[in-house]
Design a protein around this motif. Structure first.
Motif, PDB file in Angstrom:
ATOM      1  N   GLU A  26       9.776   5.429  -3.054  1.00  0.00           N
ATOM      2  CA  GLU A  26       8.735   4.630  -3.718  1.00  0.00           C
ATOM      3  C   GLU A  26       9.121   3.162  -3.816  1.00  0.00           C
ATOM      4  N   GLU A  27      10.446   2.911  -3.947  1.00  0.00           N
ATOM      5  CA  GLU A  27      10.891   1.524  -4.179  1.00  0.00           C
ATOM      6  C   GLU A  27      10.620   0.606  -2.984  1.00  0.00           C
ATOM      7  N   LEU A  28      10.283   1.194  -1.827  1.00  0.00           N
ATOM      8  CA  LEU A  28      10.006   0.363  -0.647  1.00  0.00           C
ATOM      9  C   LEU A  28       8.620  -0.287  -0.730  1.00  0.00           C
ATOM     10  N   PHE A  29       7.780   0.214  -1.631  1.00  0.00           N
ATOM     11  CA  PHE A  29       6.371  -0.196  -1.638  1.00  0.00           C
ATOM     12  C   PHE A  29       5.990  -0.870  -2.944  1.00  0.00           C
ATOM     13  N   ALA A  30       4.785  -1.532  -2.893  1.00  0.00           N
ATOM     14  CA  ALA A  30       4.240  -2.126  -4.114  1.00  0.00           C
ATOM     15  C   ALA A  30       4.118  -1.026  -5.178  1.00  0.00           C
ATOM     16  N   PRO A  31       4.366  -1.336  -6.447  1.00  0.00           N
ATOM     17  CA  PRO A  31       4.584  -2.680  -7.004  1.00  0.00           C
ATOM     18  C   PRO A  31       6.032  -3.163  -6.914  1.00  0.00           C
ATOM     19  N   HIS A  32       6.960  -2.321  -6.350  1.00  0.00           N
ATOM     20  CA  HIS A  32       8.373  -2.748  -6.286  1.00  0.00           C
ATOM     21  C   HIS A  32       8.557  -3.846  -5.241  1.00  0.00           C
ATOM     22  N   THR A  33       7.797  -3.783  -4.156  1.00  0.00           N
ATOM     23  CA  THR A  33       7.843  -4.830  -3.117  1.00  0.00           C
ATOM     24  C   THR A  33       6.390  -5.235  -2.839  1.00  0.00           C
ATOM     25  N   LYS A  34       6.211  -6.111  -1.834  1.00  0.00           N
ATOM     26  CA  LYS A  34       4.839  -6.491  -1.479  1.00  0.00           C
ATOM     27  C   LYS A  34       4.243  -5.565  -0.418  1.00  0.00           C
ATOM     28  N   THR A  35       5.054  -4.611   0.039  1.00  0.00           N
ATOM     29  CA  THR A  35       4.619  -3.749   1.149  1.00  0.00           C
ATOM     30  C   THR A  35       3.615  -2.708   0.683  1.00  0.00           C
ATOM     31  N   GLN A  36       2.558  -2.551   1.487  1.00  0.00           N
ATOM     32  CA  GLN A  36       1.562  -1.532   1.165  1.00  0.00           C
ATOM     33  C   GLN A  36       1.845  -0.263   1.962  1.00  0.00           C
ATOM     34  N   LEU A  37       1.315   0.832   1.489  1.00  0.00           N
ATOM     35  CA  LEU A  37       1.462   2.098   2.238  1.00  0.00           C
ATOM     36  C   LEU A  37       0.740   1.984   3.584  1.00  0.00           C
ATOM     37  N   PRO A  38       1.133   2.821   4.579  1.00  0.00           N
ATOM     38  CA  PRO A  38       0.558   2.668   5.924  1.00  0.00           C
ATOM     39  C   PRO A  38      -0.945   2.937   5.967  1.00  0.00           C
ATOM     40  N   LEU A  39      -1.581   2.267   6.955  1.00  0.00           N
ATOM     41  CA  LEU A  39      -2.967   2.611   7.282  1.00  0.00           C
ATOM     42  C   LEU A  39      -2.926   3.705   8.328  1.00  0.00           C
ATOM     43  N   VAL A  40      -3.754   4.720   8.161  1.00  0.00           N
ATOM     44  CA  VAL A  40      -3.831   5.808   9.141  1.00  0.00           C
ATOM     45  C   VAL A  40      -5.149   5.648   9.892  1.00  0.00           C
ATOM     46  N   HIS A  41      -5.067   5.628  11.233  1.00  0.00           N
ATOM     47  CA  HIS A  41      -6.287   5.549  12.051  1.00  0.00           C
ATOM     48  C   HIS A  41      -6.384   6.859  12.821  1.00  0.00           C
ATOM     49  N   ALA A  42      -7.268   7.742  12.403  1.00  0.00           N
ATOM     50  CA  ALA A  42      -7.366   9.067  13.033  1.00  0.00           C
ATOM     51  C   ALA A  42      -8.712   9.181  13.748  1.00  0.00           C
ATOM     52  N   HIS A  43      -8.643   9.491  15.036  1.00  0.00           N
ATOM     53  CA  HIS A  43      -9.883   9.654  15.802  1.00  0.00           C
ATOM     54  C   HIS A  43     -10.391  11.086  15.669  1.00  0.00           C
ATOM     55  N   CYS A  44     -11.693  11.226  15.739  1.00  0.00           N
ATOM     56  CA  CYS A  44     -12.259  12.575  15.637  1.00  0.00           C
ATOM     57  C   CYS A  44     -13.616  12.623  16.336  1.00  0.00           C
ATOM     58  N   PHE A  45     -14.063  13.820  16.618  1.00  0.00           N
ATOM     59  CA  PHE A  45     -15.423  14.022  17.112  1.00  0.00           C
ATOM     60  C   PHE A  45     -16.282  14.516  15.958  1.00  0.00           C
ATOM     61  N   ALA A  46     -17.534  14.157  15.982  1.00  0.00           N
ATOM     62  CA  ALA A  46     -18.470  14.724  15.004  1.00  0.00           C
ATOM     63  C   ALA A  46     -19.840  14.762  15.656  1.00  0.00           C
ATOM     64  N   PRO A  47     -20.672  15.675  15.202  1.00  0.00           N
ATOM     65  CA  PRO A  47     -22.001  15.757  15.831  1.00  0.00           C
ATOM     66  C   PRO A  47     -22.855  14.546  15.465  1.00  0.00           C
ATOM     67  N   LYS A  48     -23.867  14.327  16.284  1.00  0.00           N
ATOM     68  CA  LYS A  48     -24.770  13.197  16.055  1.00  0.00           C
ATOM     69  C   LYS A  48     -25.749  13.566  14.947  1.00  0.00           C
ATOM     70  N   LEU A  49     -25.367  13.272  13.715  1.00  0.00           N
ATOM     71  CA  LEU A  49     -26.286  13.545  12.607  1.00  0.00           C
ATOM     72  C   LEU A  49     -26.697  12.181  12.078  1.00  0.00           C
ATOM     73  N   ASN A  50     -27.364  12.152  10.919  1.00  0.00           N
ATOM     74  CA  ASN A  50     -27.582  10.818  10.350  1.00  0.00           C
ATOM     75  C   ASN A  50     -26.256  10.359   9.750  1.00  0.00           C
ATOM     76  N   ASP A  51     -26.091   9.042   9.580  1.00  0.00           N
ATOM     77  CA  ASP A  51     -24.781   8.490   9.214  1.00  0.00           C
ATOM     78  C   ASP A  51     -24.158   9.153   7.986  1.00  0.00           C
ATOM     79  N   ASP A  52     -24.955   9.280   6.900  1.00  0.00           N
ATOM     80  CA  ASP A  52     -24.368   9.784   5.656  1.00  0.00           C
ATOM     81  C   ASP A  52     -23.829  11.196   5.815  1.00  0.00           C
ATOM     82  N   THR A  53     -24.571  12.022   6.526  1.00  0.00           N
ATOM     83  CA  THR A  53     -24.125  13.412   6.713  1.00  0.00           C
ATOM     84  C   THR A  53     -22.855  13.438   7.560  1.00  0.00           C
ATOM     85  N   THR A  54     -22.829  12.585   8.601  1.00  0.00           N
ATOM     86  CA  THR A  54     -21.647  12.547   9.468  1.00  0.00           C
ATOM     87  C   THR A  54     -20.430  12.089   8.669  1.00  0.00           C
ATOM     88  N   TYR A  55     -20.604  10.993   7.897  1.00  0.00           N
ATOM     89  CA  TYR A  55     -19.475  10.474   7.110  1.00  0.00           C
ATOM     90  C   TYR A  55     -18.976  11.549   6.141  1.00  0.00           C
TER      91      TYR A  55
END
Ligand SMILES: C[S@@+](CC[C@H](N)C(=O)[O-])C[C@H]1O[C@@H](n2cnc3c(N)ncnc32)[C@H](O)[C@@H]1O
Length: 459
Positions: free
Chosen positions: A373-402
């Motif tokens: 924990e000490e590697l990250f804020a609030p102990h340092t300025k470092t934020q936790l990693p961003l995760v970028h995960a790709h996926c497939f989803a059916p073509k629904l309306n946006d809210d349902t897909t999200y």
């Protein structure tokens, strides 16, 4: 005019007979007394709309008399509406030219052969009308290979289609057709194929983001249609940060990111991808920044976090040679020293481009930084990693897909995220990457790893 220029009908041709595409158009031509007048008459006849103007056909042709043609004489090919025998069909340009003895209007035969017709012209003349709406075009290419995924109704014409694609696309030397479904059958996202035309040689070389990749297209995954998505994420990464590319393939995220000074721990489970990734790292001179791995992505996620931290503790760094001083500059007092860029202790981004199942890898983030924990804020300025995960989803309306994507993420990480700004903890941005099939889209879900997940005990 348009019908005159339709390719000759060659219905249901199963093997290509190019001679059937020869077509003669009876028309007229203006013989110009001296070649020096050609350009003036060409412009004037363009303006009077009498010059033949058909794509890929030059209206300046050799004189029809072989002797005059040998002497370099040329003529201007006119539209069939200009009748040599009826001066009333001529514009004032032609009439005046004729009176001045500069121009003579004669009957002329314009020849159009196979090389003249475009891919779609030829396909339309070969395929029955009911197949005209979805003529295969816009195919994927990788280097010299064009990759088709022909629908059943086009299969009887597959060899002809392949040959015409080669003839009409100078960069294409091999045309293949996919013969099974990528993703469902094969974990490494490679495919079975048949060669429709050209040599069975799938070792290709492609350039993306100024990096060169050479690989066997039948043994690793590559999709040129993802180049925008690759660039979108590469633009987010900052020099000196660490990115863990969990399913790196042959490195279309990793290698260009390395070129901009981003450290990348690049992994792929396919040994062939790993081999070509290693080659691309060397060839593109990014070894200081990009490290290849050949592990299962499930174990790689935590191992990468641990190994980056250890590398940082060992004070590992990239060594950058200083730029060569220009010859004009005065010699430096002391030789310029190398620039050392330290590996930071934590990972800033995880990339997971395996849309068929990447979300099912997310449970591995539980405990990613347990005890650190000490590697990250609030102990340092470092934020936790961003995760970028790709996926497939059916073509629904946006809210349902999200909602559907967020539910799948929650099931894996045990924390509910809201659709919104992925940079902020508790939110997740969802970007549509591309249309894959009539009812299937590819998305990228990006979210900051919640502290509750990152610091949970490892199980
Ligand atoms: C869709 S491709 C993406 C490759 C690359 N990131 C790109 O954008 O071209 C998915 C990659 O995941 C790899 N892969 C499949 N299962 C894996 C696993 N369990 N662990 C790591 N990599 C895996 C495949 O070999 C393939 O190279």
């Amino acid at each position: 005019m348009a019908t005159l220029f339709r390719a000759p009908a060659a219905r249901a041709m199963k093997s290509l007979d190019k001679s059937l595409f020869f077509k003669v158009l009876p028309t007229s031509a203006a013989l110009v007394s001296q070649n020096t007048l050609l350009s003036r008459y060409r412009k004037a006849l363009e303006k009077s709309e009498e010059l033949i103007q058909v794509e890929k056909f030059s209206p300046i042709a050799p004189h029809p008399d072989p002797e005059a043609a040998k002497a370099g004489k040329k003529c201007l090919v006119l539209k069939p509406s200009v009748d040599p025998a009826s001066p009333e069909t001529w514009s004032s340009v032609l009439r005046k030219g004729s009176e001045d003895g500069e121009v003579e209007i004669i009957p002329y035969q314009a020849d159009f052969d196979y090389t003249y017709w475009r891919y779609l012209d030829i396909m339309k003349s070969i395929l029955p009308e009911e197949l005209h709406d979805e003529i295969p075009s816009g195919f994927n290419t990788a280097g010299h290979v064009a990759h088709l995924n022909l629908r059943e109704q086009y299969l009887p014409y597959k060899e002809v289609i392949g040959q015409i694609i080669i003839d009409k696309n100078p960069a294409v030397k091999t045309v293949i057709n996919k013969i099974d479904d990528v993703g469902t059958a094969n974990e490494f996202r490679t495919f079975n194929y048949e060669v429709l035309a050209g040599a069975d040689d799938l070792v290709v070389e492609v350039t993306e983001a100024d990096c060169v990749f050479k690989f066997d297209y039948s043994r690793v995954y590559w999709n040129s249609k993802l180049s925008n998505e690759h660039q979108r994420l590469i633009d987010i990464f900052k020099p000196g940060e660490v990115v863990a590319d969990v399913m790196a393939g042959i490195g279309p995220f990793a290698v260009p990111a390395g070129k901009k000074g981003v450290f990348v721990w690049a992994n792929d489970k396919n040994p062939e991808s790993y081999k070509y990734l290693e080659t691309a790292i060397v060839r593109n001179k990014v070894s200081e920044f990009v490290r290849p791995f050949n592990h299962d992505g499930h174990s790689f996620i935590r191992d990468a976090a641990d190994s980056v931290l250890e590398a940082s503790k060992r004070k590992e760094h990239a060594v950058i040679k200083p730029p060569k001083p220009s010859r004009k500059a005065p010699p430096p007092k002391s030789p310029p020293s190398n620039i050392l860029i330290p590996v930071p202790p934590t990972i800033s981004h995880f990339v997971m481009n395996l849309p068929a199942s990447a979300l099912e890898f997310l449970h591995n983030f539980r405990g990613l930084y347990f005890g650190n924990e000490e590697l990250f804020a609030p102990h340092t300025k470092t934020q936790l990693p961003l995760v970028h995960a790709h996926c497939f989803a059916p073509k629904l309306n946006d809210d349902t897909t999200y909602a559907e994507i967020l539910e799948r993420i929650e099931k894996e990480i045990g924390v509910a995220l809201q659709h919104g700004d992925g940079e902020k903890e508790g939110q997740c941005s969802i970007i549509e990457v591309r249309d894959v099939a009539p009812n299937k889209r590819m998305f990228c879900a990006s979210f900051r790893l919640p502290a509750k997940v990152a610091f949970a005990p490892r199980v």
